[in-house]
Motif scaffolding. Structure first.
Motif, PDB file in Angstrom:
ATOM      1  N   CYS A 104       0.820  -1.346  -0.248  1.00 46.10           N
ATOM      2  CA  CYS A 104       0.097   0.362   0.629  1.00 46.10           C
ATOM      3  C   CYS A 104       0.915   1.087  -0.144  1.00 46.10           C
ATOM      4  CB  CYS A 104      -0.882   0.059   0.974  1.00 46.10           C
ATOM      5  SG  CYS A 104      -2.340  -1.492   1.203  1.00 46.10           S
ATOM      6  N   ALA A 105       1.647   1.363   0.832  1.00 44.19           N
ATOM      7  CA  ALA A 105       2.035   2.043   0.780  1.00 44.19           C
ATOM      8  C   ALA A 105       3.633   2.693  -0.513  1.00 44.19           C
ATOM      9  CB  ALA A 105       3.336   2.495   2.185  1.00 44.19           C
ATOM     10  N   VAL A 106       3.700   1.796  -0.826  1.00 44.79           N
ATOM     11  CA  VAL A 106       4.913   2.284  -1.710  1.00 44.79           C
ATOM     12  C   VAL A 106       3.725   2.295  -3.433  1.00 44.79           C
ATOM     13  CG1 VAL A 106       6.364   0.531  -3.337  1.00 44.79           C
ATOM     14  CG2 VAL A 106       6.143   0.448  -0.667  1.00 44.79           C
ATOM     15  N   GLY A 107       2.689   1.467  -2.962  1.00 49.08           N
ATOM     16  CA  GLY A 107       1.697   1.798  -4.364  1.00 49.08           C
ATOM     17  C   GLY A 107       1.121   3.577  -4.360  1.00 49.08           C
ATOM     18  N   MET A 108       0.925   4.050  -3.196  1.00 48.22           N
ATOM     19  CA  MET A 108      -0.060   4.809  -2.667  1.00 48.22           C
ATOM     20  C   MET A 108       0.831   5.792  -3.083  1.00 48.22           C
ATOM     21  SD  MET A 108      -2.006   4.040   0.500  1.00 48.22           S
ATOM     22  CE  MET A 108      -3.201   5.390   0.871  1.00 48.22           C
ATOM     23  N   LEU A 109       2.160   5.760  -2.569  1.00 49.57           N
ATOM     24  CA  LEU A 109       3.846   6.730  -2.980  1.00 49.57           C
ATOM     25  C   LEU A 109       3.379   7.287  -4.406  1.00 49.57           C
ATOM     26  CD1 LEU A 109       4.835   8.888  -1.423  1.00 49.57           C
ATOM     27  CD2 LEU A 109       6.929   6.991  -1.367  1.00 49.57           C
ATOM     28  N   LYS A 110       3.644   6.600  -5.389  1.00 49.87           N
ATOM     29  CA  LYS A 110       3.951   6.602  -7.027  1.00 49.87           C
ATOM     30  C   LYS A 110       3.076   7.161  -7.354  1.00 49.87           C
ATOM     31  CE  LYS A 110       4.940   3.066 -10.562  1.00 49.87           C
ATOM     32  NZ  LYS A 110       5.086   1.756 -10.449  1.00 49.87           N
ATOM     33  N   ALA A 111       1.615   6.230  -6.821  1.00 49.99           N
ATOM     34  CA  ALA A 111       0.240   7.261  -7.328  1.00 49.99           C
ATOM     35  C   ALA A 111      -0.014   8.760  -7.792  1.00 49.99           C
ATOM     36  CB  ALA A 111      -0.878   6.765  -6.875  1.00 49.99           C
ATOM     37  N   CYS A 112       1.149   9.360  -5.850  1.00 51.69           N
ATOM     38  CA  CYS A 112       1.268  10.397  -6.124  1.00 51.69           C
ATOM     39  C   CYS A 112       2.193  11.137  -6.823  1.00 51.69           C
ATOM     40  CB  CYS A 112       0.721  11.533  -4.739  1.00 51.69           C
ATOM     41  SG  CYS A 112       1.697  10.644  -3.505  1.00 51.69           S
ATOM     42  N   ALA A 127      -5.332   2.126  -6.170  1.00 48.81           N
ATOM     43  CA  ALA A 127      -6.953   1.894  -5.710  1.00 48.81           C
ATOM     44  C   ALA A 127      -7.263   0.770  -4.989  1.00 48.81           C
ATOM     45  CB  ALA A 127      -8.392   2.325  -6.536  1.00 48.81           C
ATOM     46  N   GLN A 128      -7.019  -0.152  -6.287  1.00 47.18           N
ATOM     47  CA  GLN A 128      -6.826  -1.879  -5.878  1.00 47.18           C
ATOM     48  C   GLN A 128      -6.449  -2.337  -4.458  1.00 47.18           C
ATOM     49  OE1 GLN A 128      -5.303  -3.496  -9.074  1.00 47.18           O
ATOM     50  NE2 GLN A 128      -7.066  -3.172 -10.950  1.00 47.18           N
ATOM     51  N   LEU A 129      -5.389  -1.795  -3.852  1.00 46.85           N
ATOM     52  CA  LEU A 129      -4.979  -1.891  -2.635  1.00 46.85           C
ATOM     53  C   LEU A 129      -5.920  -1.209  -1.219  1.00 46.85           C
ATOM     54  CD1 LEU A 129      -1.312  -1.339  -4.051  1.00 46.85           C
ATOM     55  CD2 LEU A 129      -2.053  -3.261  -4.067  1.00 46.85           C
ATOM     56  N   ILE A 130      -6.371   0.006  -1.703  1.00 44.80           N
ATOM     57  CA  ILE A 130      -6.712   0.715  -1.032  1.00 44.80           C
ATOM     58  C   ILE A 130      -8.370  -0.236  -1.317  1.00 44.80           C
ATOM     59  CG2 ILE A 130      -7.770   2.774   0.327  1.00 44.80           C
ATOM     60  CD1 ILE A 130      -5.438   4.350  -2.010  1.00 44.80           C
ATOM     61  N   ALA A 155      -0.108   1.951  10.631  1.00 48.28           N
ATOM     62  CA  ALA A 155      -1.155   2.476   9.351  1.00 48.28           C
ATOM     63  C   ALA A 155      -0.790   3.742   8.854  1.00 48.28           C
ATOM     64  CB  ALA A 155      -2.331   1.955   8.844  1.00 48.28           C
ATOM     65  N   ASN A 156       0.177   4.419  10.256  1.00 49.68           N
ATOM     66  CA  ASN A 156       0.117   6.315  10.137  1.00 49.68           C
ATOM     67  C   ASN A 156       0.971   6.490   8.811  1.00 49.68           C
ATOM     68  OD1 ASN A 156       2.705   5.156  10.439  1.00 49.68           O
ATOM     69  ND2 ASN A 156       3.336   6.480  12.456  1.00 49.68           N
ATOM     70  N   PHE A 157       1.585   5.906   7.882  1.00 40.45           N
ATOM     71  CA  PHE A 157       2.136   6.628   6.780  1.00 40.45           C
ATOM     72  C   PHE A 157       0.695   7.379   6.016  1.00 40.45           C
ATOM     73  CE2 PHE A 157       2.959   6.601   2.341  1.00 40.45           C
ATOM     74  CZ  PHE A 157       4.007   7.663   2.360  1.00 40.45           C
ATOM     75  N   ILE A 158       0.088   6.595   5.686  1.00 42.00           N
ATOM     76  CA  ILE A 158      -0.878   6.068   5.050  1.00 42.00           C
ATOM     77  C   ILE A 158      -2.424   7.121   5.906  1.00 42.00           C
ATOM     78  CG2 ILE A 158      -0.385   3.933   3.802  1.00 42.00           C
ATOM     79  CD1 ILE A 158      -2.632   2.509   5.227  1.00 42.00           C
ATOM     80  N   GLY A 159      -2.381   6.323   6.754  1.00 37.20           N
ATOM     81  CA  GLY A 159      -3.581   7.487   6.976  1.00 37.20           C
ATOM     82  C   GLY A 159      -3.603   9.231   7.700  1.00 37.20           C
ATOM     83  N   TYR A 160      -1.626   9.789   7.485  1.00 34.05           N
ATOM     84  CA  TYR A 160      -1.716  10.859   8.343  1.00 34.05           C
ATOM     85  C   TYR A 160      -0.676  11.605   6.573  1.00 34.05           C
ATOM     86  CZ  TYR A 160      -0.129  15.319  10.352  1.00 34.05           C
ATOM     87  OH  TYR A 160      -0.258  16.443  11.080  1.00 34.05           O
ATOM     88  N   TRP A 161       0.431  11.350   6.645  1.00 34.91           N
ATOM     89  CA  TRP A 161       1.465  11.278   5.734  1.00 34.91           C
ATOM     90  C   TRP A 161       0.620  11.656   4.455  1.00 34.91           C
ATOM     91  CZ3 TRP A 161       2.876   9.587  10.412  1.00 34.91           C
ATOM     92  CH2 TRP A 161       3.573  10.322  11.096  1.00 34.91           C
ATOM     93  N   PHE A 162       0.454  10.654   4.012  1.00 38.23           N
ATOM     94  CA  PHE A 162      -0.808  10.782   2.638  1.00 38.23           C
ATOM     95  C   PHE A 162      -1.177  11.350   2.799  1.00 38.23           C
ATOM     96  CE2 PHE A 162      -2.880   8.979  -0.889  1.00 38.23           C
ATOM     97  CZ  PHE A 162      -2.122   8.181  -1.633  1.00 38.23           C
ATOM     98  N   GLY A 163      -2.208  11.703   3.208  1.00 41.33           N
ATOM     99  CA  GLY A 163      -2.942  12.516   3.048  1.00 41.33           C
ATOM    100  C   GLY A 163      -2.025  14.185   2.950  1.00 41.33           C
ATOM    101  N   GLU A 172      -7.327  13.411  -5.413  1.00 41.96           N
ATOM    102  CA  GLU A 172      -7.980  13.005  -4.700  1.00 41.96           C
ATOM    103  C   GLU A 172      -8.272  11.683  -4.853  1.00 41.96           C
ATOM    104  OE1 GLU A 172     -10.941  15.116  -2.500  1.00 41.96           O
ATOM    105  OE2 GLU A 172     -11.592  15.137  -4.578  1.00 41.96           O
ATOM    106  N   LEU A 173      -7.219  10.466  -4.163  1.00 40.92           N
ATOM    107  CA  LEU A 173      -7.286   9.475  -4.716  1.00 40.92           C
ATOM    108  C   LEU A 173      -7.813   8.805  -3.883  1.00 40.92           C
ATOM    109  CD1 LEU A 173      -6.013   7.021  -6.077  1.00 40.92           C
ATOM    110  CD2 LEU A 173      -4.134   6.810  -4.521  1.00 40.92           C
ATOM    111  N   LEU A 174      -8.232   9.208  -2.269  1.00 47.08           N
ATOM    112  CA  LEU A 174      -8.858   8.613  -1.527  1.00 47.08           C
ATOM    113  C   LEU A 174     -10.604   9.485  -1.205  1.00 47.08           C
ATOM    114  CD1 LEU A 174      -6.504   8.041   1.070  1.00 47.08           C
ATOM    115  CD2 LEU A 174      -7.377   6.650  -0.466  1.00 47.08           C
ATOM    116  N   THR A 175     -11.303   9.146  -2.101  1.00 49.24           N
ATOM    117  CA  THR A 175     -12.526   9.800  -1.148  1.00 49.24           C
ATOM    118  C   THR A 175     -13.638   8.910  -0.830  1.00 49.24           C
ATOM    119  OG1 THR A 175     -13.679   9.344  -3.596  1.00 49.24           O
ATOM    120  CG2 THR A 175     -12.438  11.122  -3.569  1.00 49.24           C
ATOM    121  N   LYS A 176     -14.794   9.770   0.090  1.00 50.66           N
ATOM    122  CA  LYS A 176     -15.680   8.924   0.382  1.00 50.66           C
ATOM    123  C   LYS A 176     -16.078   8.331  -0.340  1.00 50.66           C
ATOM    124  CE  LYS A 176     -16.194  12.261   4.503  1.00 50.66           C
ATOM    125  NZ  LYS A 176     -16.556  13.502   4.896  1.00 50.66           N
TER     126      LYS A 176
END
Ligand SMILES: N[C@@H](CCC(=O)N[C@@H](CS)C(=O)NCC(=O)O)C(=O)O
Length: 213
Positions: A104-112, A127-130, A155-163, A172-176
């Motif tokens: 996740c962290a690797v994929g999310m960072l790559k995405a942005c 998105a598939q990983l999330i 999960a602090n990186f994906i919960g805070y740093w990533f935002g 806006e990869l993470l939408t409600k």
């Protein structure tokens, strides 16, 4: 009295994980801030293989790698359990931490951080990983259930740093709409009193992330 020292870096999610674990257990410790552009001889001595923070020093004995340190803390000190007691639940918690770190962290960072065709592909993959986390969080407040546990700490990186990275990048990869459970977890997470006290200030993070990005 046991001597506990933590070599860390204020903006490192890995260091912050260990600080959260120590604080959850109520362990008193001395914090030593490392300058990662000019690592101290002690850091290099205690973590000669990876040369990274965090390193925990317990009565003179060093331990490196945040996940290993957290398990050590959980096994060494009394207080609320960080890992679940049940062997299957423990295995699952470790599974999710590995998934979050390695995928996740690797994929999310790559995405942005990637653009063009590669960026679009990376966004789809992230998105598939999330979506896996979205399913895992169904009906739960935290990954650990009602309380913060190993997976939430990790999960602090994906919960805070990533935002913050997303905000800086105007993405806006993470939408409600797409990920309601995950977004609700992020909301609970960053507003949780304990977690909040153990996250770096947003303004300071923005400054350092701008330089990184
Ligand atoms: N797998 C390690 C990762 C630690 C890590 O990447 N630390 C970074 C700071 S966020 C570091 O010390 N970087 C220094 C370097 O790479 O030279 C852990 O879980 O502790």
């Amino acid at each position: 009295m046991a001597e506990v020292k933590l070599f860390g870096c204020w903006y490192s999610p890995y260091s912050r994980r260990v600080e959260m674990a120590l604080k959850l257990k109520g362990v008193e410790y001395e914090y030593i801030e490392e300058d990662l552009s000019n690592k101290s001889p002690l850091l290099l001595k205690y973590n000669p293989i990876h040369k990274k923070v965090p390193v925990l020093l317990h009565n003179g004995k060093p331990i490196a790698e945040s996940s290993i340190i957290i398990e050590y803390i959980d096994e060494t000190w009394e207080g609320p359990s960080i890992l679940p007691k049940d062997p299957y639940e423990r295995a699952m918690a470790r599974f999710w931490v590995k998934f979050i770190d390695e995928k996740c962290a690797v994929g999310m960072l790559k995405a942005c951080t990637s653009s063009g065709e590669e960026g679009e592909k990376a966004k789809k993959e992230a998105a598939q990983l999330i979506q896996f986390l979205e399913e895992e969080l169904k009906g739960k407040k935290f990954f650990g259930g009602d309380n913060i546990g190993l997976v939430d700490i990790s999960a602090n990186f994906i919960g805070y740093w990533f935002g913050i990275i997303q905000e800086l990048k105007g993405q806006e990869l993470l939408t409600k709409e797409k990920f309601p459970n995950f977004c609700e977890w992020v909301n609970e997470y960053v507003n949780n009193k304990f977690i909040k006290e153990n996250l770096p200030l947003k303004d300071k993070m923005i400054e350092i992330l701008k330089a990184f990005l």
